[in-house]
Design a protein around this motif. Structure first.
Motif, PDB file in Angstrom:
ATOM      1  N   LYS A   1      -3.090  75.132 -10.448  1.00 29.69           N
ATOM      2  CA  LYS A   1      -4.639  76.053 -10.272  1.00 29.69           C
ATOM      3  C   LYS A   1      -5.631  75.131  -9.936  1.00 29.69           C
ATOM      4  O   LYS A   1      -6.318  75.713  -9.132  1.00 29.69           O
TER       5      LYS A   1
ATOM      6  N   ASP B   1      -7.525  76.087  -6.644  1.00 28.16           N
ATOM      7  CA  ASP B   1      -8.679  76.601  -6.639  1.00 28.16           C
ATOM      8  C   ASP B   1     -10.064  75.665  -7.055  1.00 28.16           C
ATOM      9  O   ASP B   1     -10.004  74.807  -7.822  1.00 28.16           O
TER      10      ASP B   1
ATOM     11  N   TYR C   1     -17.092  80.876  -4.164  1.00 24.38           N
ATOM     12  CA  TYR C   1     -16.634  80.019  -5.271  1.00 24.38           C
ATOM     13  C   TYR C   1     -17.468  79.778  -6.540  1.00 24.38           C
ATOM     14  O   TYR C   1     -17.949  78.888  -6.623  1.00 24.38           O
TER      15      TYR C   1
END
Length: 298
Positions: free
Chosen positions: A88, A92, A121
């Motif tokens: 992740k 991300d 984000y």
């Protein structure tokens, strides 16, 4: 058996219990069946207990093996969670993003895009420094640096964002009160607001087709900030020599008028620099990509 080797054996034991098959466990782990048997035998020897009862037909887990398996399974769960976290993390953008940019270009061009990026984000924390001082990004621990230079960056040292063109601008009120300007040679009669920097000069160079002109002008104000010069022009002080992106809004609102818009003046290149290697975090790559994609659309 050292702890690292024991962890490997524990993982193999847990996989055997999960599958209840040496063959399936070996296939899942990617080792031979005999390697699985040897690891389990070594683990049992170290622990001094029997974890499994092996017959020709099936595998049975001993009582102590059931209890020990819980610890092994918990360990594997933590490893899988750690792997999932890293997947992740690499997928991300997350963490602190340290950006440095020249003051005017940063405020006018970079900040709006940075705001959009931060809204998209939300797990990225932005630290922005606006300065016209020369900064070494590595020494200052900067992730992304925006530079403006006379030449494009060499391959591998940065990505060009835009070409910055300069021009001459004056307010309608100033132009009404002063002699008309129809030829570059007439610029010497006017008052100028010029940028103060390394190229400290009172000469304005311009080109159109094959004609090149250098006009020495009278400067009544200098500043190292283009917005200050813009405000001086808006207050009717004189002709400002500005980057076109700084004057764009005023030109659209007709509070400034471009002078010789079909002539070419000096140019600069804005580019983004960052460390390009396999360890660059997603937040940096995502921001650089966001910048370059948005500049390509303009």
């Amino acid at each position: 058996m050292n702890q690292l080797a024991q962890i490997t054996s524990m993982a193999i034991f847990a996989k055997v219990v999960d599958t209840m098959s040496y063959t399936e466990a070996a296939r899942a782990i990617g080792v031979s069946k005999s390697a699985v048997s040897k690891e389990l035998a070594r683990l049992e020897a170290v622990l001094g207990v029997s974890l499994l009862k092996r017959t020709t037909r099936k595998i049975e887990v001993t009582d102590v093996g059931h209890t020990y398996y819980k610890y092994c399974a918990r360990m594997l769960t933590e490893v899988q969670s750690a792997d999932a976290f890293m997947d992740k993390y690499h997928a991300d953008p997350v963490g602190n993003l340290r950006v440095v940019s020249p003051v005017t270009f940063g405020n006018r061009v970079i900040v709006p895009l940075l705001n959009q990026f931060a809204a998209k984000y939300v797990n990225v924390q932005v630290e922005l420094e606006l300065t016209d001082r020369q900064i070494d990004p590595e020494e200052a621990n900067i992730d992304v640096a925006i530079f403006i230079n006379r030449v494009k960056p060499e391959p591998g040292l940065g990505r060009t964002l835009m070409e910055i063109e300069w021009g001459l601008f004056a307010s309608p009120a100033y132009l009404e009160r002063h002699p008309a300007i129809s030829d570059p040679d007439q610029l010497g009669r006017h008052l100028f607001l010029l940028f103060r920097g390394s190229a400290h000069t009172t000469v304005v160079a311009m080109r159109k087709h094959k004609r090149e002109v250098e006009v020495r002008v009278r400067c009544i104000m200098r500043s190292n900030n283009s917005v200050a010069l813009l405000n001086g022009a808006l207050d009717d002080l004189g002709v400002a020599y500005l980057p076109r992106y700084v004057a764009r809004e005023a030109v659209e609102e007709k509070t400034l008028i471009p002078i010789f818009p079909d002539w070419t003046f000096e140019k600069r290149f804005a580019y983004v620099a960052y460390r390009e290697d396999a360890l660059v975090p997603p937040r940096v790559l995502s921001f650089v990509q966001y910048l370059t994609e948005n500049f390509e659309q303009t």
